[in-house]
Design an enzyme around this catalytic site. Structure first.
Site, PDB file in Angstrom:
ATOM      1  N   ASP A 137       0.876  -1.261   0.095  1.00 35.46           N
ATOM      2  CA  ASP A 137       0.025   0.027  -0.087  1.00 35.46           C
ATOM      3  C   ASP A 137       0.885   1.300   0.032  1.00 35.46           C
ATOM      4  O   ASP A 137       1.611   1.449   0.977  1.00 35.46           O
ATOM      5  CB  ASP A 137      -0.813  -0.045   1.319  1.00 35.46           C
ATOM      6  CG  ASP A 137      -1.913   0.901   1.227  1.00 35.46           C
ATOM      7  OD1 ASP A 137      -1.758   1.952   0.358  1.00 35.46           O
ATOM      8  OD2 ASP A 137      -3.115   0.480   1.868  1.00 35.46           O
TER       9      ASP A 137
ATOM     10  N   ASP B  94      -2.745   2.477  -6.197  1.00 39.95           N
ATOM     11  CA  ASP B  94      -1.689   2.505  -5.122  1.00 39.95           C
ATOM     12  C   ASP B  94      -1.723   1.460  -4.241  1.00 39.95           C
ATOM     13  O   ASP B  94      -1.067   1.208  -3.325  1.00 39.95           O
ATOM     14  CB  ASP B  94      -1.919   3.867  -4.096  1.00 39.95           C
ATOM     15  CG  ASP B  94      -2.949   3.561  -3.335  1.00 39.95           C
ATOM     16  OD1 ASP B  94      -4.206   2.867  -3.827  1.00 39.95           O
ATOM     17  OD2 ASP B  94      -3.292   4.598  -2.431  1.00 39.95           O
ATOM     18  N   GLU B  95      -2.439   0.108  -4.655  1.00 41.01           N
ATOM     19  CA  GLU B  95      -2.274  -0.988  -4.023  1.00 41.01           C
ATOM     20  C   GLU B  95      -1.905  -2.105  -4.718  1.00 41.01           C
ATOM     21  O   GLU B  95      -2.542  -2.154  -5.981  1.00 41.01           O
ATOM     22  CB  GLU B  95      -3.703  -1.168  -3.202  1.00 41.01           C
ATOM     23  CG  GLU B  95      -3.892  -0.821  -2.077  1.00 41.01           C
ATOM     24  CD  GLU B  95      -5.177  -0.830  -1.261  1.00 41.01           C
ATOM     25  OE1 GLU B  95      -5.571  -2.050  -1.325  1.00 41.01           O
ATOM     26  OE2 GLU B  95      -6.031   0.111  -1.280  1.00 41.01           O
TER      27      GLU B  95
END
Length: 419
Positions: free
Chosen positions: A18, A110-111
């Site tokens: 993350d 973003d993960e």
DNA sequence: TCTGGGGTCCTAGGACCC
DNA sequence: TCTGGGGTCCTAGGACCC
């Protein structure tokens, strides 16, 4: 049959990564002068989309208005978001991850999830060491920090990556699961939202551990499939695989708009039509056609009313869909009831050229003409903006109309009448 | 945070068919 | 004609995520 909770070692190893305050971190990485400063992204929307950790420390939060940030935190650096830049960083981040394992799922910008099972020997390192190397490589090459969690399942890996927030690395082995679940409120488990949280409380479940320790029959009796699966995952039993997705296809596309609740029929219909035009435009840009159209209205109480329309053949042309939308609207709309949102979803999508025309010559000709027409229209829209050209029904949208929370929507009034 | 926008998946119940 | 069970498909609505 489904017992674990205390598991020896690491029979599976799922990593969750993350990126921390992603958009703001990217801006800081690109412009070193911003390092150590409170950076806020979202200027163009008027609300905070992302805040750097320095900004969070001051008390700046997501969703705050930019005006408030300016007033209360004059030292904050406020930037417009640049999605293309973030997408590039995101892709690079996933590439780095793929350097360690081929099984990577790009979960969002973003993960990511990755499967590390069996890679300790290959890397001659523990899972923890692998996680550490991934973090360091990303830090070195991209100049951003990420939080990494490693555990037996996706749900546990999510909890792990969340455990230490900026720049963290957390492993949850089979033996320690209960230690992490003990103080974790049930609502913080991935997949447990407010509704399920309320149900849990009613049943005397407050922590993730309370949930994980409940009996299988009890879970099956009071919950539905998704939560049963979460229960298994919390106990270290893998249900969700890491999907090697090439996130290039959509199952559905949608457009919706919210406003101060109104019962104004003409306004609602024109907003609906405008959304339809936009979502069709989007579909054409992706080269997709829809076999199903869903139209929905949200009333004052946030209740959604929807209608599904099966289309005789795949399409992404408002001219064909507008009459159907109108009919759907007439069916759903109740005189005197106020609505706060309208929206359109295109689903059962297929690539544009994948279906053969088995229709008569005449209709295939007219379809071709329609395509040509819309191609031309699309290029005009791309050049001059979405509101420049609309169908007649959407016209009222372009008038000034009170919209959300006292703000008005100002759109130039110059549409060309069409069709 | 009282609730923006774009997605995904699941379920209950009705219709229809042996 | 009535009754019932079981399977499948479809639809409207719900819940959740980033």
């Amino acid at each position: 049959m489904a017992q674990p909770l205390n598991i020896h070692g690491f029979p599976q190893a799922i990593l969750h990564l993350d990126a921390n305050a992603f958009f703001a971190s990217v801006e800081q990485a690109v412009n070193p002068e911003l390092k150590g400063k409170p950076v806020v992204v979202g200027k163009e929307r008027g609300i905070v989309t992302a805040v750097s950790y320095e900004g969070k420390a001051l008390g700046i939060k997501r969703g705050m208005t930019i005006a408030e940030v300016k007033r209360r935190f004059p030292q904050a650096v406020i930037l417009e978001s640049d999605y293309e830049k973030y997408a590039l960083f995101s892709q690079r981040m996933f590439e780095i991850l793929r350097g360690f394992t081929p099984i990577v799922e790009e979960y969002s910008i973003d993960e990511a999830f990755a499967d590390l099972k069996g890679l300790r020997r290959y890397h001659r390192a523990s899972y923890e060491e692998i996680g550490y190397r991934i973090k360091e490589t990303i830090k070195k090459e991209l100049g951003i920090t990420v939080s990494v969690g490693i555990s037996l399942t996706k749900v546990l890996a999510k909890i792990a990556s969340n455990w230490i927030k900026p720049d963290g690395l957390t492993l949850i082995s089979g033996r320690e699961i209960h230690h992490y679940l003990e103080k974790l409120p049930i609502s913080e488990v991935w997949g447990i939202g407010p509704q399920t949280e309320a149900l849990c409380h009613k049943l005397g479940i407050y922590t993730a551990l309370d949930f994980a320790r409940a009996k299988e029959e009890f879970i099956k009796k009071h919950f539905t499939k998704p939560h049963y699966e979460i229960w298994l995952e919390l106990r270290g039993i893998q249900v969700y695989p890491v999907l090697e997705t090439f996130k290039n296809s959509y199952r559905s596309l949608s457009k919706s708009i919210s406003f101060t609740p109104t019962a104004d029929k003409e306004f609602l219909l024109s907003q609906s039509a405008f959304n339809l035009e936009q979502v069709c435009f989007k579909a054409r840009r992706y080269g997709l056609l829809a076999k199903k159209l869903i139209y929905f209205l949200k009333d004052e109480e946030f209740k959604v009313h929807s209608i599904e329309i099966n289309l005789p053949y795949p399409t992404a042309y408002p001219k064909e869909l507008l009459p159907l939308l109108r009919k759907a609207f007439e069916n759903l709309f109740y005189e005197g009831i106020s609505y706060r949102q309208v929206g359109v979803i295109l689903t059962d999508l297929s690539p544009k050229r994948s279906f053969q025309l088995t229709l008569f010559e005449k209709s295939s000709q007219s379809i071709e003409m329609k395509e040509k027409l819309y191609e031309a229209l699309d290029s005009i829209i791309l050049k001059y903006g979405r509101t420049f050209l609309t169908h007649g029904v959407s016209l009222p949208v372009t008038k000034e109309k009170p919209l959300y929370k006292g703000k008005s929507l100002k759109i130039p009034l110059l549409p060309i009448h069409l069709l």
